[in-house]
Design a protein around this motif. Sequence first.
Motif, PDB file in Angstrom:
ATOM      1  N   ALA A  59       0.830  -1.207   0.000  1.00  0.00           N
ATOM      2  CA  ALA A  59       0.000   0.000   0.000  1.00  0.00           C
ATOM      3  C   ALA A  59       0.865   1.259   0.000  1.00  0.00           C
ATOM      4  CB  ALA A  59      -0.927  -0.016   1.215  1.00  0.00           C
ATOM      5  N   ARG A  60       1.951   1.254   0.746  1.00  0.00           N
ATOM      6  CA  ARG A  60       2.853   2.413   0.786  1.00  0.00           C
ATOM      7  C   ARG A  60       3.505   2.642  -0.572  1.00  0.00           C
ATOM      8  NH1 ARG A  60       4.975   1.150   5.082  1.00  0.00           N
ATOM      9  NH2 ARG A  60       6.650  -0.149   4.289  1.00  0.00           N
ATOM     10  N   THR A  61       3.941   1.577  -1.231  1.00  0.00           N
ATOM     11  CA  THR A  61       4.545   1.686  -2.565  1.00  0.00           C
ATOM     12  C   THR A  61       3.556   2.307  -3.552  1.00  0.00           C
ATOM     13  OG1 THR A  61       6.011  -0.182  -2.184  1.00  0.00           O
ATOM     14  CG2 THR A  61       5.513   0.347  -4.483  1.00  0.00           C
ATOM     15  N   ILE A  62       2.313   1.877  -3.497  1.00  0.00           N
ATOM     16  CA  ILE A  62       1.294   2.429  -4.389  1.00  0.00           C
ATOM     17  C   ILE A  62       1.042   3.889  -4.050  1.00  0.00           C
ATOM     18  CG2 ILE A  62      -1.145   2.289  -5.029  1.00  0.00           C
ATOM     19  CD1 ILE A  62      -0.803  -0.794  -4.713  1.00  0.00           C
ATOM     20  N   ARG A  63       0.935   4.207  -2.757  1.00  0.00           N
ATOM     21  CA  ARG A  63       0.710   5.599  -2.367  1.00  0.00           C
ATOM     22  C   ARG A  63       1.844   6.496  -2.851  1.00  0.00           C
ATOM     23  NH1 ARG A  63       3.092   8.940   0.666  1.00  0.00           N
ATOM     24  NH2 ARG A  63       4.057   7.391   1.989  1.00  0.00           N
ATOM     25  N   GLU A  64       3.077   6.012  -2.758  1.00  0.00           N
ATOM     26  CA  GLU A  64       4.234   6.815  -3.158  1.00  0.00           C
ATOM     27  C   GLU A  64       4.359   6.954  -4.672  1.00  0.00           C
ATOM     28  OE1 GLU A  64       7.361   4.688  -1.168  1.00  0.00           O
ATOM     29  OE2 GLU A  64       6.978   5.694   0.750  1.00  0.00           O
ATOM     30  N   GLY A  65       3.862   5.981  -5.431  1.00  0.00           N
ATOM     31  CA  GLY A  65       4.115   5.996  -6.863  1.00  0.00           C
ATOM     32  C   GLY A  65       2.934   6.134  -7.792  1.00  0.00           C
ATOM     33  N   ALA A  66       1.710   6.134  -7.265  1.00  0.00           N
ATOM     34  CA  ALA A  66       0.540   6.148  -8.144  1.00  0.00           C
ATOM     35  C   ALA A  66       0.259   7.514  -8.756  1.00  0.00           C
ATOM     36  CB  ALA A  66      -0.696   5.660  -7.393  1.00  0.00           C
ATOM     37  N   GLY A  67       0.664   8.573  -8.084  1.00  0.00           N
ATOM     38  CA  GLY A  67       0.437   9.905  -8.632  1.00  0.00           C
ATOM     39  C   GLY A  67      -0.897  10.531  -8.271  1.00  0.00           C
ATOM     40  N   VAL A  68      -1.717   9.847  -7.476  1.00  0.00           N
ATOM     41  CA  VAL A  68      -2.980  10.396  -6.966  1.00  0.00           C
ATOM     42  C   VAL A  68      -3.095  10.018  -5.491  1.00  0.00           C
ATOM     43  CG1 VAL A  68      -4.221  10.336  -9.174  1.00  0.00           C
ATOM     44  CG2 VAL A  68      -4.343   8.380  -7.644  1.00  0.00           C
ATOM     45  N   PRO A  69      -3.871  10.777  -4.723  1.00  0.00           N
ATOM     46  CA  PRO A  69      -4.065  10.415  -3.316  1.00  0.00           C
ATOM     47  C   PRO A  69      -4.690   9.031  -3.182  1.00  0.00           C
ATOM     48  CG  PRO A  69      -4.841  12.649  -3.740  1.00  0.00           C
ATOM     49  CD  PRO A  69      -4.533  12.032  -5.076  1.00  0.00           C
ATOM     50  N   VAL A  70      -4.287   8.317  -2.133  1.00  0.00           N
ATOM     51  CA  VAL A  70      -4.731   6.943  -1.911  1.00  0.00           C
ATOM     52  C   VAL A  70      -5.572   6.850  -0.643  1.00  0.00           C
ATOM     53  CG1 VAL A  70      -3.897   4.637  -1.250  1.00  0.00           C
ATOM     54  CG2 VAL A  70      -2.850   5.849  -3.170  1.00  0.00           C
ATOM     55  N   VAL A  71      -6.693   6.146  -0.766  1.00  0.00           N
ATOM     56  CA  VAL A  71      -7.528   5.784   0.376  1.00  0.00           C
ATOM     57  C   VAL A  71      -7.273   4.310   0.627  1.00  0.00           C
ATOM     58  CG1 VAL A  71      -9.898   5.529   1.210  1.00  0.00           C
ATOM     59  CG2 VAL A  71      -9.257   7.534  -0.144  1.00  0.00           C
ATOM     60  N   LEU A  72      -7.009   3.955   1.876  1.00  0.00           N
ATOM     61  CA  LEU A  72      -6.655   2.587   2.233  1.00  0.00           C
ATOM     62  C   LEU A  72      -7.868   1.834   2.746  1.00  0.00           C
ATOM     63  CD1 LEU A  72      -4.346   0.528   2.591  1.00  0.00           C
ATOM     64  CD2 LEU A  72      -4.015   1.478   4.890  1.00  0.00           C
ATOM     65  N   ALA A  73      -8.162   0.696   2.125  1.00  0.00           N
ATOM     66  CA  ALA A  73      -9.234  -0.202   2.552  1.00  0.00           C
ATOM     67  C   ALA A  73      -8.601  -1.570   2.760  1.00  0.00           C
ATOM     68  CB  ALA A  73     -10.327  -0.274   1.490  1.00  0.00           C
ATOM     69  N   VAL A  74      -8.510  -1.985   4.000  1.00  0.00           N
ATOM     70  CA  VAL A  74      -7.754  -3.201   4.277  1.00  0.00           C
ATOM     71  C   VAL A  74      -8.317  -3.960   5.470  1.00  0.00           C
ATOM     72  CG1 VAL A  74      -6.047  -1.930   5.626  1.00  0.00           C
ATOM     73  CG2 VAL A  74      -5.352  -4.044   4.533  1.00  0.00           C
ATOM     74  N   GLY A  75      -9.618  -3.886   5.703  1.00  0.00           N
ATOM     75  CA  GLY A  75     -10.197  -4.585   6.848  1.00  0.00           C
ATOM     76  C   GLY A  75      -9.804  -3.949   8.165  1.00  0.00           C
ATOM     77  N   LEU A  76      -9.756  -2.631   8.197  1.00  0.00           N
ATOM     78  CA  LEU A  76      -9.307  -1.920   9.391  1.00  0.00           C
ATOM     79  C   LEU A  76     -10.330  -1.987  10.516  1.00  0.00           C
ATOM     80  CD1 LEU A  76      -7.839   1.201   7.599  1.00  0.00           C
ATOM     81  CD2 LEU A  76      -6.562  -0.695   8.628  1.00  0.00           C
ATOM     82  N   ARG A  77      -9.808  -1.938  11.731  1.00  0.00           N
ATOM     83  CA  ARG A  77     -10.614  -1.921  12.952  1.00  0.00           C
ATOM     84  C   ARG A  77     -10.067  -0.808  13.851  1.00  0.00           C
ATOM     85  NH1 ARG A  77      -8.490  -7.266  12.887  1.00  0.00           N
ATOM     86  NH2 ARG A  77      -7.356  -6.622  14.741  1.00  0.00           N
ATOM     87  N   PRO A  78     -10.785  -0.476  14.918  1.00  0.00           N
ATOM     88  CA  PRO A  78     -10.272   0.557  15.818  1.00  0.00           C
ATOM     89  C   PRO A  78      -8.870   0.270  16.346  1.00  0.00           C
ATOM     90  CG  PRO A  78     -12.576   0.135  16.312  1.00  0.00           C
ATOM     91  CD  PRO A  78     -12.143  -0.898  15.296  1.00  0.00           C
ATOM     92  N   ASP A  79      -8.541  -0.998  16.554  1.00  0.00           N
ATOM     93  CA  ASP A  79      -7.237  -1.332  17.112  1.00  0.00           C
ATOM     94  C   ASP A  79      -6.132  -1.462  16.056  1.00  0.00           C
ATOM     95  OD1 ASP A  79      -8.563  -3.668  16.192  1.00  0.00           O
ATOM     96  OD2 ASP A  79      -7.281  -4.940  17.422  1.00  0.00           O
ATOM     97  N   THR A  80      -6.469  -1.327  14.778  1.00  0.00           N
ATOM     98  CA  THR A  80      -5.439  -1.454  13.732  1.00  0.00           C
ATOM     99  C   THR A  80      -5.290  -0.217  12.859  1.00  0.00           C
ATOM    100  OG1 THR A  80      -6.989  -2.453  12.151  1.00  0.00           O
ATOM    101  CG2 THR A  80      -5.733  -3.969  13.579  1.00  0.00           C
ATOM    102  N   VAL A  81      -6.255   0.697  12.903  1.00  0.00           N
ATOM    103  CA  VAL A  81      -6.254   1.826  11.970  1.00  0.00           C
ATOM    104  C   VAL A  81      -5.061   2.749  12.171  1.00  0.00           C
ATOM    105  CG1 VAL A  81      -7.823   3.281  13.351  1.00  0.00           C
ATOM    106  CG2 VAL A  81      -7.646   3.609  10.879  1.00  0.00           C
ATOM    107  N   ARG A  82      -4.679   3.034  13.406  1.00  0.00           N
ATOM    108  CA  ARG A  82      -3.581   3.981  13.631  1.00  0.00           C
ATOM    109  C   ARG A  82      -2.272   3.431  13.068  1.00  0.00           C
ATOM    110  NH1 ARG A  82      -3.643   8.889  13.334  1.00  0.00           N
ATOM    111  NH2 ARG A  82      -1.691   8.760  12.244  1.00  0.00           N
ATOM    112  N   ALA A  83      -1.999   2.145  13.278  1.00  0.00           N
ATOM    113  CA  ALA A  83      -0.767   1.545  12.743  1.00  0.00           C
ATOM    114  C   ALA A  83      -0.769   1.596  11.222  1.00  0.00           C
ATOM    115  CB  ALA A  83      -0.612   0.103  13.230  1.00  0.00           C
ATOM    116  N   ALA A  84      -1.917   1.357  10.605  1.00  0.00           N
ATOM    117  CA  ALA A  84      -2.006   1.404   9.140  1.00  0.00           C
ATOM    118  C   ALA A  84      -1.748   2.820   8.634  1.00  0.00           C
ATOM    119  CB  ALA A  84      -3.369   0.903   8.674  1.00  0.00           C
ATOM    120  N   ILE A  85      -2.314   3.813   9.310  1.00  0.00           N
ATOM    121  CA  ILE A  85      -2.084   5.202   8.912  1.00  0.00           C
ATOM    122  C   ILE A  85      -0.608   5.557   9.068  1.00  0.00           C
ATOM    123  CG2 ILE A  85      -2.527   7.603   9.566  1.00  0.00           C
ATOM    124  CD1 ILE A  85      -5.441   6.683  10.215  1.00  0.00           C
TER     125      ILE A  85
END
Length: 135
Positions: A59-85
Amino acid sequence: MKTLRFRRDDGRPVGRHPHPTDPLAAARIVAATGVDLLMVDLVGATPPVPTRPAAMALARTIREGAGVPVVLAVGLRPDTVRAAIDDVGPYGVDVITGVERAGHRKDPAKVAAFVLAARGGDVPAPGPVQDSTPQ
């Protein structure tokens, strides 16, 4: 916004449309269509752990290289969202099942905990579920 789905276990694009096997190349093709946002949806991991290092690196590689802002959808929960961000640095995050209770109903306490965690606050300890649905 256009969604591009990838397998978490091997990073290959999935879905109705054929894409190159290189995830960044697939993301760039979609970004080149003129979308304002690209949702990166990482699906089907075994085990389905949203903060797996390989999934976050993809996800980080895509965010860095896609050329547009990225929204992350990865089965996030309250206890995992901060680490993903922190790991990915997305423009935004998507949540559906990570804030649901039985019957695919949104749990207001989980939604509040998710937002608090996404903003950098501590996630409160789980308490009794309060249903605010009108009877």
